[in-house]
Enzyme design. Sequence first.
Site, PDB file in Angstrom:
ATOM      1  N   HIS A 128      98.474  46.389  48.301  1.00  0.00           N
ATOM      2  CA  HIS A 128      97.825  45.075  48.219  1.00  0.00           C
ATOM      3  C   HIS A 128      97.992  44.375  49.571  1.00  0.00           C
ATOM      4  CE1 HIS A 128      97.221  40.848  47.178  1.00  0.00           C
ATOM      5  NE2 HIS A 128      96.576  41.267  46.099  1.00  0.00           N
ATOM      6  N   GLU A 130      98.577  41.348  50.515  1.00  0.00           N
ATOM      7  CA  GLU A 130      99.750  40.470  50.693  1.00  0.00           C
ATOM      8  C   GLU A 130     101.009  41.315  50.907  1.00  0.00           C
ATOM      9  OE1 GLU A 130     100.600  37.467  47.615  1.00  0.00           O
ATOM     10  OE2 GLU A 130     102.706  37.707  48.120  1.00  0.00           O
ATOM     11  N   THR A 166     103.669  37.129  45.491  1.00  0.00           N
ATOM     12  CA  THR A 166     103.535  35.787  44.889  1.00  0.00           C
ATOM     13  C   THR A 166     102.826  35.767  43.535  1.00  0.00           C
ATOM     14  OG1 THR A 166     101.494  35.472  46.124  1.00  0.00           O
ATOM     15  CG2 THR A 166     103.501  34.581  47.116  1.00  0.00           C
TER      16      THR A 166
HETATM   17  S1  SF4 Z   1      98.603  29.124  46.183  1.00  0.00           S
HETATM   18 FE1  SF4 Z   1      99.757  30.813  45.271  1.00  0.00          FE
HETATM   19  S2  SF4 Z   1      98.242  32.085  44.235  1.00  0.00           S
HETATM   20 FE2  SF4 Z   1      97.157  30.741  45.635  1.00  0.00          FE
HETATM   21  S3  SF4 Z   1      96.949  31.934  47.527  1.00  0.00           S
HETATM   22 FE3  SF4 Z   1      98.802  30.715  47.717  1.00  0.00          FE
HETATM   23  S4  SF4 Z   1     100.406  32.066  46.995  1.00  0.00           S
HETATM   24 FE4  SF4 Z   1      98.507  32.942  46.279  1.00  0.00          FE
END
Ligand code: SF4
Length: 283
Positions: A128, A130, A166
């Site tokens: 992924h 991220e 996350t």
């Molecule tokens: S706010 Fe949270 S879910 Fe949205 S892009 Fe940032 S880390 Fe990802």
Amino acid sequence: MRVEIDQDSGFCFGVVNAINHAEKELAEDNDLYCLGDIVHNSQEVARLQKKGLQTINHETLKEMYNKKVLLRAHGEPPSTYERAKQNNIRIIDATCPVVLQLQRKIRKKYLELDSDNAQIVIFGKIGHAEVNGLVGQIEGKAIVIEKKTDIDQLDFNKDIYLFSQTTMSVDDFKEIVNEIQLRVSEKVVFHSFDTICRQVANRMPHIKAFASKHDLVLFVAGEKSSNGKVLLSECQKANPNTHLISNPNDIRPEWLAGIASVGICGATSTPKWLMEEVAKAIK
Ligand code: SF4
């Protein structure tokens, strides 16, 4: 028939921030590239494409010079910034602040540790974007685990520092923490850092309640969306009559037979306008 759109579904602030960056740049000049899809939603990607945003991959970036490239909310490893510098590419950095903070945290921990005796573990999806960005912060020296059984590859006689992508499920993260705790030697250190973004986690109780009050739930999301998978599974647990759709054309008329209420919800990458189109199509 009652049709309701979940007011808590739709873009999180990280995605809003990335799209705002893109729109602002495109308003000035339409020669803008995005490294990977700006959001895991092909309808939104197509909308921005019409305004001039072109999606590229890392291979294309290597051969690109003197352009403007937007980095999306997922973030990138340091090698991307180095490449951009070499190729005189101007970076428009829309990395989500939550991801940026996590990248820094992992890097800091890595620099503090003796890598021969400690393992940095990331709970996330292998490959992924991220996760690639996080692994890149520590020169690739992270162990990525996707599920509980993957922890077999850890050395329980060495220190373990566990982080999370996350958008993972908080419950799954807790299960992994418990399992490591049971297996790790008493002589070593085990620290876990719950780095899950609450933009996704906090939506779960709400989306479950939303799903359970409707006869039919249409969950609108792109298939590549990680948080979409997590939120969809919460909806399906609360209401088995939940269907994943990517746009109004996916709605099957037979789903609507005998239904008195339809709930429409989605992921942090689902645009509100798309959920509105789904509602319109049903009505
Ligand atoms: S706010 Fe949270 S879910 Fe949205 S892009 Fe940032 S880390 Fe990802």
